[in-house]
Design a protein around this motif. Structure first.
Motif, PDB file in Angstrom:
ATOM      1  N   GLY A 132       0.796  -1.219   0.000  1.00  0.00           N
ATOM      2  CA  GLY A 132       0.000   0.000   0.000  1.00  0.00           C
ATOM      3  C   GLY A 132       0.827   1.266   0.000  1.00  0.00           C
ATOM      4  N   ILE A 133       2.086   1.158  -0.424  1.00  0.00           N
ATOM      5  CA  ILE A 133       2.997   2.298  -0.442  1.00  0.00           C
ATOM      6  C   ILE A 133       3.268   2.718  -1.879  1.00  0.00           C
ATOM      7  CG2 ILE A 133       5.312   3.098   0.125  1.00  0.00           C
ATOM      8  CD1 ILE A 133       3.543   2.731   2.566  1.00  0.00           C
ATOM      9  N   MET A 134       3.135   4.013  -2.140  1.00  0.00           N
ATOM     10  CA  MET A 134       3.434   4.540  -3.466  1.00  0.00           C
ATOM     11  C   MET A 134       4.954   4.557  -3.701  1.00  0.00           C
ATOM     12  SD  MET A 134       1.039   5.466  -5.617  1.00  0.00           S
ATOM     13  CE  MET A 134      -0.705   5.921  -5.747  1.00  0.00           C
ATOM     14  N   THR A 135       5.376   3.983  -4.803  1.00  0.00           N
ATOM     15  CA  THR A 135       6.789   3.941  -5.158  1.00  0.00           C
ATOM     16  C   THR A 135       6.991   4.616  -6.520  1.00  0.00           C
ATOM     17  OG1 THR A 135       6.539   1.761  -6.175  1.00  0.00           O
ATOM     18  CG2 THR A 135       7.168   1.826  -3.862  1.00  0.00           C
ATOM     19  N   PRO A 136       8.115   5.291  -6.725  1.00  0.00           N
ATOM     20  CA  PRO A 136       8.331   6.018  -7.983  1.00  0.00           C
ATOM     21  C   PRO A 136       8.610   5.075  -9.147  1.00  0.00           C
ATOM     22  CG  PRO A 136      10.276   6.156  -6.593  1.00  0.00           C
ATOM     23  CD  PRO A 136       9.223   5.497  -5.763  1.00  0.00           C
ATOM     24  N   VAL A 137       8.059   5.403 -10.290  1.00  0.00           N
ATOM     25  CA  VAL A 137       8.353   4.654 -11.515  1.00  0.00           C
ATOM     26  C   VAL A 137       8.955   5.577 -12.572  1.00  0.00           C
ATOM     27  CG1 VAL A 137       6.613   2.893 -11.121  1.00  0.00           C
ATOM     28  CG2 VAL A 137       5.991   4.943 -12.381  1.00  0.00           C
ATOM     29  N   SER A 138       9.177   6.830 -12.202  1.00  0.00           N
ATOM     30  CA  SER A 138       9.871   7.778 -13.078  1.00  0.00           C
ATOM     31  C   SER A 138      10.651   8.741 -12.209  1.00  0.00           C
ATOM     32  CB  SER A 138       8.871   8.561 -13.946  1.00  0.00           C
ATOM     33  OG  SER A 138       8.154   9.500 -13.165  1.00  0.00           O
ATOM     34  N   ALA A 139      11.640   9.373 -12.775  1.00  0.00           N
ATOM     35  CA  ALA A 139      12.427  10.354 -12.023  1.00  0.00           C
ATOM     36  C   ALA A 139      11.593  11.610 -11.791  1.00  0.00           C
ATOM     37  CB  ALA A 139      13.691  10.707 -12.800  1.00  0.00           C
ATOM     38  N   GLU A 140      11.739  12.196 -10.614  1.00  0.00           N
ATOM     39  CA  GLU A 140      11.079  13.464 -10.342  1.00  0.00           C
ATOM     40  C   GLU A 140      11.745  14.558 -11.167  1.00  0.00           C
ATOM     41  OE1 GLU A 140      11.188  14.174  -6.149  1.00  0.00           O
ATOM     42  OE2 GLU A 140       9.973  12.412  -5.683  1.00  0.00           O
ATOM     43  N   VAL A 212      15.094  19.558  -1.250  1.00  0.00           N
ATOM     44  CA  VAL A 212      15.328  19.201  -2.650  1.00  0.00           C
ATOM     45  C   VAL A 212      14.420  20.096  -3.485  1.00  0.00           C
ATOM     46  CG1 VAL A 212      15.053  17.423  -4.417  1.00  0.00           C
ATOM     47  CG2 VAL A 212      15.998  16.821  -2.176  1.00  0.00           C
ATOM     48  N   TYR A 213      15.025  20.991  -4.256  1.00  0.00           N
ATOM     49  CA  TYR A 213      14.249  21.957  -5.037  1.00  0.00           C
ATOM     50  C   TYR A 213      14.023  21.519  -6.480  1.00  0.00           C
ATOM     51  CZ  TYR A 213      15.355  25.154  -1.186  1.00  0.00           C
ATOM     52  OH  TYR A 213      15.487  25.742   0.042  1.00  0.00           O
ATOM     53  N   LEU A 214      14.918  20.718  -7.026  1.00  0.00           N
ATOM     54  CA  LEU A 214      14.942  20.306  -8.430  1.00  0.00           C
ATOM     55  C   LEU A 214      15.391  21.415  -9.366  1.00  0.00           C
ATOM     56  CD1 LEU A 214      11.811  17.988  -8.927  1.00  0.00           C
ATOM     57  CD2 LEU A 214      14.165  17.346  -8.405  1.00  0.00           C
ATOM     58  N   ARG A 215      15.221  22.667  -8.956  1.00  0.00           N
ATOM     59  CA  ARG A 215      15.698  23.776  -9.781  1.00  0.00           C
ATOM     60  C   ARG A 215      17.116  24.141  -9.378  1.00  0.00           C
ATOM     61  NH1 ARG A 215      10.439  26.834  -9.361  1.00  0.00           N
ATOM     62  NH2 ARG A 215       9.427  26.637 -11.391  1.00  0.00           N
ATOM     63  N   ASP A 216      18.063  24.036 -10.296  1.00  0.00           N
ATOM     64  CA  ASP A 216      19.452  24.332  -9.993  1.00  0.00           C
ATOM     65  C   ASP A 216      19.661  25.786  -9.596  1.00  0.00           C
ATOM     66  OD1 ASP A 216      20.181  21.735 -10.531  1.00  0.00           O
ATOM     67  OD2 ASP A 216      20.734  22.153 -12.607  1.00  0.00           O
ATOM     68  N   ASP A 217      18.913  26.705 -10.222  1.00  0.00           N
ATOM     69  CA  ASP A 217      19.130  28.116  -9.936  1.00  0.00           C
ATOM     70  C   ASP A 217      18.692  28.470  -8.521  1.00  0.00           C
ATOM     71  OD1 ASP A 217      16.506  27.614 -10.677  1.00  0.00           O
ATOM     72  OD2 ASP A 217      16.174  29.621 -11.462  1.00  0.00           O
ATOM     73  N   VAL A 218      17.615  27.814  -8.024  1.00  0.00           N
ATOM     74  CA  VAL A 218      17.156  28.076  -6.663  1.00  0.00           C
ATOM     75  C   VAL A 218      18.162  27.543  -5.660  1.00  0.00           C
ATOM     76  CG1 VAL A 218      15.368  27.580  -4.951  1.00  0.00           C
ATOM     77  CG2 VAL A 218      14.739  28.133  -7.295  1.00  0.00           C
ATOM     78  N   ALA A 219      18.651  26.318  -5.919  1.00  0.00           N
ATOM     79  CA  ALA A 219      19.636  25.709  -5.015  1.00  0.00           C
ATOM     80  C   ALA A 219      20.906  26.538  -4.970  1.00  0.00           C
ATOM     81  CB  ALA A 219      19.934  24.288  -5.477  1.00  0.00           C
ATOM     82  N   LYS A 220      21.334  27.040  -6.138  1.00  0.00           N
ATOM     83  CA  LYS A 220      22.563  27.844  -6.180  1.00  0.00           C
ATOM     84  C   LYS A 220      22.365  29.144  -5.413  1.00  0.00           C
ATOM     85  CE  LYS A 220      25.951  29.884  -9.335  1.00  0.00           C
ATOM     86  NZ  LYS A 220      25.969  31.170  -8.657  1.00  0.00           N
ATOM     87  N   LYS A 221      21.169  29.747  -5.562  1.00  0.00           N
ATOM     88  CA  LYS A 221      20.897  30.990  -4.870  1.00  0.00           C
ATOM     89  C   LYS A 221      21.000  30.793  -3.356  1.00  0.00           C
ATOM     90  CE  LYS A 221      17.456  33.385  -6.373  1.00  0.00           C
ATOM     91  NZ  LYS A 221      16.062  33.814  -6.638  1.00  0.00           N
ATOM     92  N   GLU A 222      20.476  29.666  -2.860  1.00  0.00           N
ATOM     93  CA  GLU A 222      20.541  29.401  -1.431  1.00  0.00           C
ATOM     94  C   GLU A 222      21.990  29.221  -0.972  1.00  0.00           C
ATOM     95  OE1 GLU A 222      18.695  26.419   1.958  1.00  0.00           O
ATOM     96  OE2 GLU A 222      18.773  25.809  -0.130  1.00  0.00           O
ATOM     97  N   ARG A 223      22.812  28.517  -1.753  1.00  0.00           N
ATOM     98  CA  ARG A 223      24.209  28.305  -1.367  1.00  0.00           C
ATOM     99  C   ARG A 223      24.978  29.627  -1.317  1.00  0.00           C
ATOM    100  NH1 ARG A 223      23.793  23.840  -4.951  1.00  0.00           N
ATOM    101  NH2 ARG A 223      24.863  25.017  -6.584  1.00  0.00           N
ATOM    102  N   ASP A 224      24.572  30.558  -2.194  1.00  0.00           N
ATOM    103  CA  ASP A 224      25.297  31.815  -2.274  1.00  0.00           C
ATOM    104  C   ASP A 224      24.886  32.823  -1.190  1.00  0.00           C
ATOM    105  OD1 ASP A 224      26.609  30.840  -4.443  1.00  0.00           O
ATOM    106  OD2 ASP A 224      25.381  31.846  -5.930  1.00  0.00           O
ATOM    107  N   GLN A 225      23.786  32.529  -0.488  1.00  0.00           N
ATOM    108  CA  GLN A 225      23.295  33.467   0.507  1.00  0.00           C
ATOM    109  C   GLN A 225      24.180  33.467   1.748  1.00  0.00           C
ATOM    110  OE1 GLN A 225      19.204  32.287   1.087  1.00  0.00           O
ATOM    111  NE2 GLN A 225      18.478  33.593  -0.545  1.00  0.00           N
TER     112      GLN A 225
END
Length: 225
Positions: A132-140, A212-225
């Motif tokens: 009864g657990i949902m498991t991924p069958v494609s990449a997010e 986990v944002y999936l957007r590289d630009d958002v993740a980079k912005k956070e690292r640069d803060q």
């Protein structure tokens, strides 16, 4: 096992507590109110269960993808609680949590699409297993709504607010068994996925509670803060 779960990836906010299999939960559609609701709810649930933080085995959390601001709020609370109480953490995908919530509505295969703003959606496909657990069958992924494709099965259901907000997704209705825009990730679903995760993994240290944002630009912005 006593597990606390926090879910803040979207416009909804929820907290759930599992004590020896019994689940208590607070849930509300509350855009921009996550910071106000989380700690009072956590205190209420622990009080109802007669537990202190030291009685928790771990804290599960929705790691994203989702709203940058609400994820930061939720994970900030998780890190603070985990460090203060010396508890480990368990990360859970917010897309998987959305799909897991759909299991309660009888959905076996879910095409999840959450509004990511900037004319994009966070999306992934999930299927329920024998537990009864949902498991991924494609990449997010994060992508324009017109790039989303329906799974090659007639029983797949479209889940999430992306179907309500983008015409390109609503046009997939003829390839899906239905569309449910009223299903959101919930902390109780995070609990179910965290318990499944623990069957083959150890919980993580508090500093590993990261979004986990999936957007590289958002993740980079956070690292640069």
């Amino acid at each position: 096992m006593n597990l606390l779960a926090i879910e803040t990836a979207t416009e909804t906010c929820s907290v759930a507590l599992s004590v020896d299999g019994e689940v208590l939960e607070r849930y509300q559609h509350a855009p921009r109110q996550h910071a106000e609701l989380l700690l009072p709810w956590i205190e209420q649930l622990l009080s109802e269960a007669g537990l202190g933080f030291a009685a928790l085995d771990a804290i599960a959390f929705s790691r994203g993808p989702g709203s940058f601001t609400s994820l930061r709020i939720g994970i900030g609370v998780v890190q603070g609680l985990a460090w203060a109480s010396d508890r480990p953490v368990i990360p859970v995908s917010s897309l998987a949590a959305t799909a897991q919530t759909a299991v309660r509505e009888g959905v076996d295969t879910a095409l999840v699409a959450l509004d990511a703003r900037m004319n994009e959606v966070f999306t992934g496909v999930f299927e329920v297993n024998h537990n009864g657990i949902m498991t991924p069958v494609s990449a997010e992924q994060v992508c324009p709504p017109e790039h989303v494709r329906a799974p090659d099965t007639a029983k797949a259901c479209g889940i999430g607010n992306g179907f309500d907000r983008y015409d390109a997704l609503s046009e997939l209705s003829t390839q899906l068994s239905g569309i449910r825009t009223d299903i959101w990730p919930k902390a109780s679903s995070v609990l179910a996925l965290a318990q499944e995760w623990l069957k083959s993994n150890e919980p993580l240290s508090a500093e590993l509670a990261q979004p986990v944002y999936l957007r590289d630009d958002v993740a980079k912005k956070e690292r640069d803060q």
